[in-house]
Design an enzyme around this catalytic site. Sequence first.
Site, mmCIF file in Angstrom:
data_model
loop_
_atom_site.group_PDB
_atom_site.id
_atom_site.type_symbol
_atom_site.label_atom_id
_atom_site.label_comp_id
_atom_site.label_asym_id
_atom_site.label_seq_id
_atom_site.Cartn_x
_atom_site.Cartn_y
_atom_site.Cartn_z
ATOM 1 N N CYS A 208 3.292 63.336 63.358
ATOM 2 C CA CYS A 208 2.323 63.512 62.276
ATOM 3 C C CYS A 208 2.862 64.366 61.132
ATOM 4 O O CYS A 208 2.095 64.853 60.306
ATOM 5 C CB CYS A 208 1.030 64.117 62.815
ATOM 6 S SG CYS A 208 0.030 62.981 63.800
ATOM 7 N N GLY A 209 4.186 64.588 61.102
ATOM 8 C CA GLY A 209 4.765 65.203 59.924
ATOM 9 C C GLY A 209 5.155 66.659 60.024
ATOM 10 O O GLY A 209 5.379 67.300 58.995
#
Length: 359
Positions: free
Chosen positions: A24-25
């Site tokens: 998710c980064g």
Amino acid sequence: MLIMGVTRPNGKEHFIAAAFPSACGKTNLAMLEPTLPGWKVRCVGDDIAWMKFGEDGRLYAINPEAGFFGVAPGTSNKTNPMAVGTFQKNSIFTNVAETSEGRYYWEGLEDEIKDKNVEITDWLGNPWKLGDATPAAHPNSRFAAPAKQCPIIHPDWESNSGVPIEAIIFGGRRPEGVPLVFETLGWHHGIFTGACLKSETTAAAEHKGKNVMHDPMAMRPFMGYNFGKYLDHWISLEKAPHKVPKIYHVNWFRKSKEGKFLWPGYGDNIRVIDWIIRRLDGEEGIGMDTAVGVVPSRGSINLDGLSDINWDELMSLPADYWKQDAKEVRKFLEDQVGSDLPNEIREQLEAQEKRIEAL
């Protein structure tokens, strides 16, 4: 949790920790290349933070890992040039494709293939070519590289005392309903927000399909003991002389009705970090109270150079969405935590339900 050092144009550095579910980064944020002039980010760690309070009452974090273990697909010189720079030597790649030139390949590197006729072997050992329907690399394929090779590794990344954390950010992939960023209403509300963390599933999770599932504190796969007691531990930290950080929630992944991302993400996420730091400074007039927390007021996020940002949609709290979400959150906490849910968190649940009902 990632740990990042963010230096403003005035030269002042701030340290932030952020917890997102896998893929998710976290790595992209930890190694962010700011699009705003004068800003600098240095990476302390991209995945794990060990924290304790110092004698001065502040919360300090260290990165216990020697390297990075990042998701390969989607990592490129466009999305994360610092990660690419890190794994150019002394690195291991798992379940990626390989070119006849002996280089790695995965989805997201299409524009970096100079010879479009190069021969590629996919992660299963089969011949593969650009345009094939099957993925060249496994969606959860990885790179592992020494952290010391990162071009922007922080000089204190191996400090025994750690770095002082001013803000904790939670976030996940929420394609609808959740605003770009909000500040929680206090320590207990921040814990409640972390406990209710949700994210659209990715290849890094065992669940398949595009379902939004609960991932409390971004720790669901790693929760080693009773979750209610885990929340009790967080609650207990707010005591003298501890100075607990402020807690925020971000969502880079909200989509329009047409299915397009409403926020550009990557290096432009510095614009959100800028707002968070100004909130930490106590700057007035840049926040607006809502049912779930304080969102940026119109014009308070620097959008210079960006076009087609639908501010109203990006920051909106659709009443129907949040009323349904509130019911689902209550069911999750009652089913999964039950009588072990701390009273402080139950109070936050009930208070937020009332605020959402008034939307």
